[in-house]
Design an enzyme around this catalytic site. Structure first.
Site, mmCIF file in Angstrom:
data_model
loop_
_atom_site.group_PDB
_atom_site.id
_atom_site.type_symbol
_atom_site.label_atom_id
_atom_site.label_comp_id
_atom_site.label_asym_id
_atom_site.label_seq_id
_atom_site.Cartn_x
_atom_site.Cartn_y
_atom_site.Cartn_z
ATOM 1 N N GLY A 71 8.830 -16.072 1.824
ATOM 2 C CA GLY A 71 8.888 -17.519 2.021
ATOM 3 C C GLY A 71 8.365 -18.232 0.794
ATOM 4 O O GLY A 71 7.316 -17.857 0.234
ATOM 5 N N VAL A 99 3.876 -23.843 1.251
ATOM 6 C CA VAL A 99 2.727 -22.959 1.028
ATOM 7 C C VAL A 99 3.076 -21.838 0.042
ATOM 8 O O VAL A 99 2.320 -21.550 -0.891
ATOM 9 C CB VAL A 99 2.228 -22.368 2.377
ATOM 10 N N GLY A 110 -6.283 -24.485 7.917
ATOM 11 C CA GLY A 110 -5.953 -24.430 6.493
ATOM 12 C C GLY A 110 -7.033 -23.809 5.635
ATOM 13 O O GLY A 110 -7.427 -22.661 5.842
ATOM 14 N N ASP A 118 1.044 -26.517 17.790
ATOM 15 C CA ASP A 118 0.353 -25.946 16.633
ATOM 16 C C ASP A 118 -1.150 -25.822 16.919
ATOM 17 O O ASP A 118 -1.755 -24.770 16.689
ATOM 18 C CB ASP A 118 0.610 -26.843 15.411
ATOM 19 N N THR A 157 5.161 -21.634 -2.384
ATOM 20 C CA THR A 157 5.235 -22.073 -3.781
ATOM 21 C C THR A 157 3.839 -22.097 -4.399
ATOM 22 O O THR A 157 3.625 -21.641 -5.530
ATOM 23 C CB THR A 157 5.861 -23.489 -3.858
ATOM 24 N N LYS A 189 -3.675 -22.456 17.428
ATOM 25 C CA LYS A 189 -4.958 -22.276 16.733
ATOM 26 C C LYS A 189 -6.096 -22.109 17.738
ATOM 27 O O LYS A 189 -7.026 -21.320 17.518
ATOM 28 C CB LYS A 189 -5.205 -23.475 15.814
ATOM 29 N N GLY A 216 8.276 -21.933 0.511
ATOM 30 C CA GLY A 216 8.316 -23.365 0.833
ATOM 31 C C GLY A 216 7.046 -24.030 0.327
ATOM 32 O O GLY A 216 6.547 -23.708 -0.753
ATOM 33 N N GLU A 256 4.663 -29.197 10.350
ATOM 34 C CA GLU A 256 5.450 -27.974 10.503
ATOM 35 C C GLU A 256 6.918 -28.307 10.260
ATOM 36 O O GLU A 256 7.315 -29.482 10.298
ATOM 37 C CB GLU A 256 5.278 -27.419 11.925
#
Ligand SMILES: NC(=O)C1=CN([C@@H]2O[C@H](COP(=O)(O)OP(=O)(O)OC[C@H]3O[C@@H](n4cnc5c(N)ncnc54)[C@H](O)[C@@H]3O)[C@@H](O)[C@H]2O)C=CC1
Ligand SMILES: N[C@@H](CC=O)C(=O)O
Ligand code: NA
Length: 435
Positions: A18, A22, A142, A209, A24, A213, A20, A198
């Site tokens: 992936g 994150v 995060g 979400d 990147t 968590k 995207g 998201e």
């Protein structure tokens, strides 16, 4: 051999799944800080492949084009990968890829709370069987270190309660509504633009979400497997400007909270909007910031605070896990897995106890108050204070209760809705955070 001596003496190979928001940032940090990371781990970390959905996308990333592949499964099963970083998100193909990576001998770092909350037991068993690490610090709040503190630092204490703002998007939206009077859609668009939301922002807005968590936090805190389906979930789409105003009048602010609690024999986890007093530490958490307030027997109250969403902050948590699992790979060891030995009963939200703010639109005539109060008393919900707003056809009673069982409050609300003097029960919101 001295166990502190490295037993691997080649660069460690990292595969990224992936690329995207994150992914990147993870690729950027792995490349930019390669020398520094090599010194921290003891061996170089070599990014050997990045699985993407499309090769033809322009990416703001300075890595060789030949690293990109659309064959994620081929990448994780090629047989020489040491660490797989999964930042695709969602259940499939992320689950299949993580299981395949572990089976092929790689340790896994993931930010995927949806998957860990839904199928953590299976992933954890696969990691244990493969004698590899499965780390997911980025999956909760995060950049904030909270998974490791619960799993390691507080492993010798007894955690009683975890109260958190764990979704950056909803905190951003509520904050913009509260402080700037911004509209819901406008604030959400801004949160999406900033990379907090998201892929489908319904997961944020409707509390999925945060519920994922909460399941992870409760499992770690109480040494008991709590899955996504065990968590009571309400989002913020029904929070009105009137609720926000009402909260302010009571010296409170509205936040989407994740609440995980234990008793001697049971645990419960719930996510819902709630009013919290302005003096509570969670009330001052602004924008996309997150905070997790932990109450434990010996340590007392602990607060973990920081950026809960966004590419770079999330990549920070991922890189922390990468360094940690890479250090283990160097020594051919693996860290602590999940502990679910307590196996406490997971209870339904109906048995949770808290306070409530209830706004009831009523007919403004003599005797109404007594009838309403009687309904609360019938279900054993004690009224702390009550005020009337408006007159005539605009009359509204605003009631704050003492602590009561959720099921009793729900029964009271249903009974109120059946009364002919009640036009509507226009708002029911929990009040949390008496400290
Ligand atoms: N954005 C944030 O602030 C945070 C995100 N996370 C989690 O990190 C993960 C990634 O989130 P984002 O980067 O924001 O999402 P994103 O949607 O920006 O990135 C996901 C990327 O995966 C790619 N992808 C989808 N299927 C693929 C496949 N089969 N093979 C290869 N690539 C594939 C997509 O094309 C996309 O580029 C999710 O699990 C999310 O919940 C966790 C904490 C914070
Ligand atoms: N969409 C999530 C991203 C981090 O987990 C959020 O808004 O908190
Ligand atoms: Na974290």
């Amino acid at each position: 051999m001295n166990p502190s001596e490295p037993s691997v003496d080649r660069p460690l190979r990292i595969a990224l799944l992936g690329c995207g928001v994150v992914g990147t940032e993870v690729a950027r940090l792995l490349t930019r800080d390669a020398d520094e990371l090599a010194r921290r781990v003891g061996l170089p970390l070599e990014l050997v492949g990045i699985a993407v959905r499309r090769l033809d996308r322009d990416r703001d990333l300075d890595v060789p084009a030949e690293l990109f592949t659309t064959d994620a499964l081929g990448l994780v099963t090629r047989g020489d990968i040491d660490v797989v970083v999964e930042v695709i998100g969602g259940i499939e193909p992320a689950r299949e890829l993580i299981l395949a990576a572990l089976e092929a001998g790689a340790s896994v770092v993931t930010a995927n709370k949806a998957l860990v909350a839904e199928d953590g037991a299976r992933l954890s068993a696969a990691a244990t069987k493969a004698e590899r690490d499965l780390s997911f610090e980025a999956a909760v709040a995060g950049a904030i270190p909270i998974v490791r503190p619960l799993r390691e630092s507080l492993a010798g204490d007894r955690v009683q309660r975890v109260l958190g703002i764990v979704n950056g998007t909803t905190n951003y939206v509520l904050d913009q509504m509260t402080t700037l009077g911004q509209g819901f859609s406008e604030a959400l668009e801004e949160a999406q633009r900033l990379g907090y939301a998201e892929a489908d922002p319904t997961a944020d807005i409707e509390g999925f979400d945060a519920a994922a968590k909460a399941a992870i936090l409760a499992s770690l805190a109480f040494h008991t497997r709590v899955s996504l389906g065990d968590v009571h979930r309400e989002g913020i789409s029904d929070v009105t400007a009137a609720d926000v105003r009402s909260a302010a009048e009571m010296g409170c602010v509205v936040k989407l909270l994740a609440i995980c609690e234990r008793t001697e024999t049971s645990v419960g986890a719930r996510v819902h909007p709630a009013m919290i007093p302005l003096e509570h530490p969670l009330a001052s958490v602004r924008g996309a910031y997150n905070a997790v307030f932990v109450e434990s027997e010996a340590a007392g109250q602990l607060m973990f605070y920081g950026p809960g969403a966004g590419g770079a902050p999330t990549a920070s948590a991922i890189l922390g896990d990468v360094v940690s699992v890479a250090r283990n790979r160097v020594r051919e060891i693996f860290g602590p897995g999940e502990t679910t030995h307590a196996d406490l009963e997971v209870i339904d939200v109906g048995r949770a106890r808290t306070r409530y703010h209830v706004a009831i639109d009523v007919q403004d005539r003599a005797g109404v108050l007594a009838v309403i109060a009687q309904e609360f008393a019938r279900f054993d919900v004690s009224i702390k204070n009550l005020r009337q707003e408006g007159h005539g056809s605009d009359a509204q009673l605003v009631i704050v209760t003492h602590e009561a069982e959720d099921a009793s409050l729900a029964a009271t609300v249903e009974a109120l809705r059946g009364l002919d003097i009640v036009r509507d029960v226009s708002s029911v919101m929990r009040v949390e955070g008496g400290i």
